[in-house]
Design a protein around this motif. Sequence first.
Motif, PDB file in Angstrom:
ATOM      1  N   ASP A  88      94.083  70.255  53.308  1.00 31.20           N
ATOM      2  CA  ASP A  88      93.213  71.192  52.940  1.00 31.20           C
ATOM      3  C   ASP A  88      92.137  70.377  52.168  1.00 31.20           C
ATOM      4  O   ASP A  88      92.002  70.100  51.089  1.00 31.20           O
ATOM      5  N   GLU A  89      91.227  69.735  53.142  1.00 33.25           N
ATOM      6  CA  GLU A  89      90.156  68.763  53.121  1.00 33.25           C
ATOM      7  C   GLU A  89      89.330  69.387  51.874  1.00 33.25           C
ATOM      8  O   GLU A  89      88.888  68.770  51.044  1.00 33.25           O
ATOM      9  N   GLY A  90      88.879  70.617  51.738  1.00 34.93           N
ATOM     10  CA  GLY A  90      87.936  71.441  51.275  1.00 34.93           C
ATOM     11  C   GLY A  90      88.197  71.105  49.748  1.00 34.93           C
ATOM     12  O   GLY A  90      87.297  71.031  49.023  1.00 34.93           O
ATOM     13  N   CYS A  91      89.711  71.513  49.538  1.00 34.93           N
ATOM     14  CA  CYS A  91      90.239  71.202  48.159  1.00 34.93           C
ATOM     15  C   CYS A  91      89.841  69.907  47.355  1.00 34.93           C
ATOM     16  O   CYS A  91      89.418  69.913  46.415  1.00 34.93           O
ATOM     17  N   LEU A  92      90.245  69.087  48.370  1.00 36.03           N
ATOM     18  CA  LEU A  92      90.269  67.519  47.911  1.00 36.03           C
ATOM     19  C   LEU A  92      88.615  67.091  47.427  1.00 36.03           C
ATOM     20  O   LEU A  92      88.355  66.547  46.555  1.00 36.03           O
ATOM     21  N   ILE A  93      87.882  67.582  48.520  1.00 36.02           N
ATOM     22  CA  ILE A  93      86.472  67.047  48.281  1.00 36.02           C
ATOM     23  C   ILE A  93      85.786  68.007  47.062  1.00 36.02           C
ATOM     24  O   ILE A  93      85.250  67.252  46.357  1.00 36.02           O
ATOM     25  N   GLU A  94      86.137  69.278  47.037  1.00 36.11           N
ATOM     26  CA  GLU A  94      85.607  70.002  45.829  1.00 36.11           C
ATOM     27  C   GLU A  94      85.963  69.416  44.550  1.00 36.11           C
ATOM     28  O   GLU A  94      85.113  69.392  43.532  1.00 36.11           O
ATOM     29  N   ILE A  95      87.406  69.147  44.394  1.00 35.87           N
ATOM     30  CA  ILE A  95      87.802  68.563  43.146  1.00 35.87           C
ATOM     31  C   ILE A  95      87.224  67.266  42.684  1.00 35.87           C
ATOM     32  O   ILE A  95      86.644  67.092  41.706  1.00 35.87           O
ATOM     33  N   LEU A  96      87.511  66.405  43.614  1.00 33.98           N
ATOM     34  CA  LEU A  96      86.974  65.009  43.407  1.00 33.98           C
ATOM     35  C   LEU A  96      85.555  64.916  43.188  1.00 33.98           C
ATOM     36  O   LEU A  96      84.984  64.051  42.572  1.00 33.98           O
ATOM     37  N   ALA A  97      84.582  65.646  44.157  1.00 33.08           N
ATOM     38  CA  ALA A  97      83.314  65.531  44.045  1.00 33.08           C
ATOM     39  C   ALA A  97      82.824  66.202  42.642  1.00 33.08           C
ATOM     40  O   ALA A  97      81.739  65.703  42.292  1.00 33.08           O
ATOM     41  N   SER A  98      83.484  67.074  41.932  1.00 36.83           N
ATOM     42  CA  SER A  98      82.648  67.921  41.044  1.00 36.83           C
ATOM     43  C   SER A  98      83.306  67.422  39.442  1.00 36.83           C
ATOM     44  O   SER A  98      82.613  67.880  38.664  1.00 36.83           O
TER      45      SER A  98
END
Length: 304
Positions: free
Chosen positions: A92-102
């Motif tokens: 779930d790339e979207g989840c990884l991006i969302e947490i790590l970017a924010s």
Amino acid sequence: FSAEQEAQALRKAMKGFGTDEDAIIETLTKLNVSQRQQVLITYKSSIGRDLIDDLKSELSGNFERVIVGMMTPTTMYDVHELRRAMKGAGTDEGCLIEILASRTNEEIRRINENYKLQYGRTLEEDLVSDTSSMFRRVLVSLATGNRDEGTYVDDALAQQDAQCLYEAGEQKWGTDEVQFMAILCTRNRYHLLRVFDAYRGIANKDITDSIKSEMSGDLEDALLAVVKCMRNKPAYFAERLYKSMKGLGTDDNTLIRVMVSRSEIDMLDIRREFLTMYGKSLYSFIKGDCSGDYRKVLLRLCGG
């Protein structure tokens, strides 16, 4: 607030035949995350049972996931979500991006610590084995939690960074993604906002448009998320929520994660941005998209 009282109320809601879901929603949504942790401990000491196990055995589906998420300490919730995003087939790339970017440096530091304790290996190891190429490098960079969090802006350097980004993308054939990563993943927010302004002056287009035309796939999504979080984090989450509900079907993973993880941080700001961006309230959107107890609890987290 009496942890003892709330613990007894929850036990009562689950004891005997049938479950009083409304009472569970009522009790848990009026507490904050640290109060819920106290209730968890009190429940075990005064009733001798594990509250999360009881909730899981009484509830099901998305409603259960929201309630269990609310009962999980903030950092651990992120840890579980990151793990879920990488476990099993597919990522779930979207989840990884969302947490790590924010998340802030401090939040990332706590996530790394707890991830290691929980799973016996580092977050970075899992990211490396689960993702690839430039996308992997961006995630690894964000997962170090090493962004400059100061407020100092060096105008000359901002101008130079903007020029670098222009030369790494728009001005050449092919893209030097490393330049984008080096600047977007390490500089402080105020500096980057200045860089974005300068970039528009040099390239005659917004940095997000350049990222869209120069990159694709997960790497594009990750760098766009970084830019959006730097500019306006609540607006970034408002967009995540909107996309999780619009059109056919609902991306429940994202909807639940954002509602649970931001409910005590910036939900009011997210609601305001949502209304500004989409002309409809987040409340009405959730109301039209979900049903049953799942809808009830999300509306309580949304408030308003």
